[in-house]
Design an enzyme around this catalytic site. Structure first.
Site: not given
Ligand code: 3HC
Length: 285
Positions: A122, A143, A155, A194
């Site tokens: 990260s 990343h 990235e 990040n």
């Molecule tokens: N595989 C398949 N399906 C999945 C899944 C996966 N891994 N994760 C979630 N789903 C499913 C859910 O179960 C849901 O199914 P359902 O409708 O049957 O209940 C469906 O996908 C839709 O999910 P949601 O309605 O919850 O939400 P969205 O699709 O609209 O968005 C998201 C989900 C993309 C995670 C959105 O909430 C988002 O963008 N969140 C922010 C995530 C983010 O910022 N990530 C970066 C974090 S920082 C990082 O990772 C860096 C590291 O270095 C720490």
């Protein structure tokens, strides 16, 4: 090494990021081995991939049957078995430099000379990770974001010694798995995303620790008034509260007490059933 030469990929780590990366690599048609240090970690990660592929199939988002995609995934706890034939290794182990150094020095011995060694770190410096090898020109940052199946950006980070050939092949590999790569040419902690996301979590952590807002108020404000898909605490629960904690510790930054308390109580987010919200006995975020 060119993109054509990448047939076999190894992913080290079966946690949130490791199993998600394994899944997207297999979805793109590559053979991939997922390795973690304990059989139970590997099994949990594999089950999560099965769950996710079923979800994607139910929604008509994949053309192949989940079983065919799973056929391209091998699992093991043996590092040498996972990496000896790999053309590209993507490390997604815990965010501690000592662990990264142990892994990369083993990889330097175990993989063939041309293999690209990528880290999904990260925020740890790629240059420092590469110091554990005799091939820093083939070490690169790659990343992904959580959850890798849903998040489009990756990235591709240059360490000081990373060759253009390594970075370009990594960039093309990212495109080949249907993600959008960007180059990060400055090996600074946090890279691009990040560096921006850190304050988003930190400010919220200090506000709640100082009793200026509650967790729910903060998340609701960011979602309903600012239009973010998740508030900072829900996002912390998704990515793992310990991840942000280790990033801050490694950078020598102060950690908001609310974060410290959660890590001490081992309430790390969705993966432990409880974090800022309760996912087992409560309603989640
Ligand atoms: N595989 C398949 N399906 C999945 C899944 C996966 N891994 N994760 C979630 N789903 C499913 C859910 O179960 C849901 O199914 P359902 O409708 O049957 O209940 C469906 O996908 C839709 O999910 P949601 O309605 O919850 O939400 P969205 O699709 O609209 O968005 C998201 C989900 C993309 C995670 C959105 O909430 C988002 O963008 N969140 C922010 C995530 C983010 O910022 N990530 C970066 C974090 S920082 C990082 O990772 C860096 C590291 O270095 C720490």
């Amino acid at each position: 090494m060119t993109l054509d030469a990448i047939d076999r990929v190894a992913v080290l780590g079966a946690g949130n990021m490791g199993h998600g990366i394994t899944e997207v690599v297999a979805l793109a048609g590559y053979d991939v081995t997922m390795r973690d240090i304990k059989e139970e970690f590997v099994e949990d990660g594999y089950e999560d991939i099965e769950w996710s592929l079923e979800k994607l199939a139910e929604k008509g988002r994949i053309d192949e049957a989940p079983a065919e995609i799973l056929d391209r995934i091998d699992t093991t706890t043996d590092l040498e078995e996972a990496t000896e034939d790999a053309d590209l290794v993507i490390e997604a182990a815990p965010e501690e430099m000592d662990i990264k150094h142990d892994i990369f020095s083993d990889l330097d011995e175990m993989t063939h000379d041309d293999a690209i060694l990528a880290s999904n770190t990260s925020s740890l410096p790629i240059t420092e990770i590469a110091e554990a090898t005799d091939r820093p020109e083939r070490v690169v940052g790659m990343h992904f974001f959580n959850p890798p199946v849903k998040m489009d950006l990756v990235e591709v980070i240059y360490g000081q010694e990373t060759s253009d050939e390594t970075a370009e092949t990594t960039y093309e590999f990212v495109e080949s798995i249907d993600k959008t790569p960007i180059y990060v040419r400055k090996d600074v902690r946090g890279f691009v995303v990040n560096s921006v996301l850190g304050p988003f979590g930190d400010e919220a952590g200090w506000m709640v620790s100082n009793d200026e807002a509650t967790i729910r108020e903060t998340d609701a404000t960011m979602v309903h008034e600012r239009g973010y898909p998740m508030g900072p605490f829900e996002l912390g629960d998704l990515t793992g509260i310990d991840i942000g904690y280790h990033v801050r510790k490694e950078a020598g930054q102060p950690v908001p007490p609310i974060v410290e308390e959660k890590v001490e109580a081992e309430e790390l987010g969705q993966k432990t059933g409880k974090g800022y919200y309760d996912y087992e006995d409560g309603d989640g975020a």
